[in-house]
Design an enzyme around this catalytic site. Structure first.
Site, PDB file in Angstrom:
ATOM      1  N   ALA A  18       0.902  -1.036  -0.058  1.00  0.00           N
ATOM      2  CA  ALA A  18      -0.020   0.062  -0.060  1.00  0.00           C
ATOM      3  C   ALA A  18       0.782   1.352  -0.099  1.00  0.00           C
ATOM      4  O   ALA A  18       0.567   2.134  -0.610  1.00  0.00           O
ATOM      5  CB  ALA A  18      -0.906   0.109   1.049  1.00  0.00           C
ATOM      6  N   ARG A 111       4.656 -12.675  -3.944  1.00  0.00           N
ATOM      7  CA  ARG A 111       4.649 -11.275  -2.903  1.00  0.00           C
ATOM      8  C   ARG A 111       5.691 -10.497  -3.240  1.00  0.00           C
ATOM      9  O   ARG A 111       5.607  -9.448  -3.321  1.00  0.00           O
ATOM     10  CB  ARG A 111       4.033 -11.506  -1.548  1.00  0.00           C
ATOM     11  N   TYR A 218      -1.442 -22.968  -6.735  1.00  0.00           N
ATOM     12  CA  TYR A 218      -1.332 -22.380  -8.187  1.00  0.00           C
ATOM     13  C   TYR A 218       0.342 -22.133  -8.321  1.00  0.00           C
ATOM     14  O   TYR A 218       0.755 -22.200  -7.562  1.00  0.00           O
ATOM     15  CB  TYR A 218      -1.924 -20.892  -8.384  1.00  0.00           C
ATOM     16  N   ASP A 295      -4.163  -2.206   4.484  1.00  0.00           N
ATOM     17  CA  ASP A 295      -4.578  -2.758   5.789  1.00  0.00           C
ATOM     18  C   ASP A 295      -4.650  -1.816   6.911  1.00  0.00           C
ATOM     19  O   ASP A 295      -5.479  -2.057   7.907  1.00  0.00           O
ATOM     20  CB  ASP A 295      -3.360  -3.733   6.012  1.00  0.00           C
TER      21      ASP A 295
END
Length: 416
Positions: A18, A111, A218, A295
């Site tokens: 973010a 990530r 995945y 968040d």
């Protein structure tokens, strides 16, 4: 104010997804942006994440989508199965009509890879990045935000973005609340895909739904790695223990699942587990010249795979809200931040609250047993591929409360 104060247009607190997204978005608007991070180095922990079209559209806006695609994977399908029987419940094809409808691809990416893409984007754009800075408090003095640090060096800015995560130091400025425990924990793991790896499902996102548990798999990094996440209801976490000394809870949670699920548990790193929290939605994220994002503003459970996606939407919405108000053709008008922050809050708070609440409900539906499981499976099986009624509000380019995230929206904002 400290005699050693550092002044900037925009100060971002927090160097996660973010914070980097917010810094990049406002730097693209023309702001001088300083981002401070408490860790000595930038980095991201965890495993894979899913970037739905509402997020990949934002990456495309900033010229970063191709970089994400170079290291990520575009899965062919999202497939749900019953973890006890192995029966397929429903699937969504993720290319073709899906990609055309939502204007961008569905991408799965590590990530750390997405974090690096955003970090390099900030570096290339000229964001000032500063490590080893612990912000203890923020106040508004006149028309500027002032961040007080542990080291005694103050940072002042026209606006301060609080992007310091679930346990935000700055959230108490707008809400007196605490993280909410879900009673569920996650184990994650990534392993190399080898010739011995079963070939089935290596091009899809697979979700197995079981009583009080689920498992997701995945591929990552152009199909070189297999990402596995196991989430289950933990008796020890319900007792307040975030970590746990053994794997007996993990094994017990999946004892009735099909062999494919039990075999996948071998891919997990069991040295650390991830307790799952969110917070109740709040309507206001603004305190003077400080605004929360990501968040810190709206932590959510991961069942819709929207945590990072909503953080990117936040950044794009703040970019839009400040174009034509703070950032004009005549230059920067710092006095307009109050209006821009309120517009941003109005656009985003309702949207993210819906995602937070829906994620909770979605998680409950995944983990049911008995008659509820039978009804859930019937409902899932009644859905046909490319039935978009459950996706449009979340992925659509003009969904409820969603900025369109296109150059047209920027132009309209600038002309307003």
């Amino acid at each position: 104010m400290s005699e050693h104060a550092t002044s900037t247009d925009v100060l971002v607190i927090g160097g996660g997804m973010a914070g980097l997204a917010g810094a990049l978005a406002l730097r693209e608007n023309g702001a001088n942006v300083t981002l401070v991070e408490r860790a000595p180095e930038f980095g991201e922990v965890g495993a894979g994440l899913q970037m739905a079209p509402n997020a990949s559209r934002v990456l495309r806006r900033w010229g970063l989508l191709e970089k994400a695609l170079e290291i990520g994977v575009q899965p062919k399908h999202l497939v749900f199965r019953d973890a006890v029987t192995g029966e397929e419940l429903t699937r969504q094809t993720l290319n073709g009509e899906f990609e055309e409808r939502y204007g961008a691809p569905y991408v799965v990416i590590h990530r750390s890879d997405l974090h690096r893409v955003l970090l390099e984007g900030c570096e290339a754009a000229g964001v000032k990045l500063v490590n080893d800075v612990t912000v203890e408090s923020v106040e508004t003095v006149g028309n500027r935000g002032v961040a007080h640090t542990l080291a005694g060096v103050d940072f002042e800015a026209d606006v301060v973005i609080g992007a310091d995560g679930l346990r935000s130091t700055l959230r108490p400025l707008v809400a007196d609340d605490e993280p909410v425990s879900s009673a569920y924990v996650a184990y994650r793991g990534t392993v190399p895909i080898t010739d011995e790896t079963p070939r089935t499902d290596l091009e899809d996102v697979i979700v197995y739904l079981g009583p009080d548990c689920h498992l997701v798999q995945y591929p990552l990094r152009k199909g070189e790695l297999l990402n596995t996440v196991a989430v289950f209801k933990s008796p020890s976490f319900e007792r307040g223990e975030e970590q746990y000394g053994g794997v007996d809870e993990l094994e017990a949670a999946y004892k009735d699942c099909v062999p494919a699920v039990q075999e996948a548990l071998k891919n997990l790193a069991t040295g650390i587990r991830w307790p799952m929290y969110d917070r109740d939605p709040i309507e206001n994220w603004v305190a003077g010249r400080m605004v929360l994002m990501g968040d810190a503003a709206h932590p959510m459970l991961q069942y819709l795979a929207q945590g990072a996606c909503q953080a990117l939407e936040d950044a794009a919405a703040l970019q839009d809200a400040s174009v034509g108000t703070v950032f004009t053709s005549e230059g920067i008008n710092p006095k307009a931040w109050d209006v821009a922050l309120r517009e941003f809050n109005d656009v985003r708070a309702g949207r993210t609250a819906r995602v937070q609440r829906t994620a909770r409900v979605w998680g409950e539906s995944w983990h049911v047993s008995g008659l509820a499981r039978t009804l859930r499976n019937l409902l899932f099986k009644s859905r046909k591929d490319n039935n978009f009624q459950y996706n449009d509000w979340l992925y659509g380019q003009d969904g409820d409360g969603v900025p369109s995230l296109t150059p047209k929206r920027v132009a309209e904002t600038a002309a307003a």
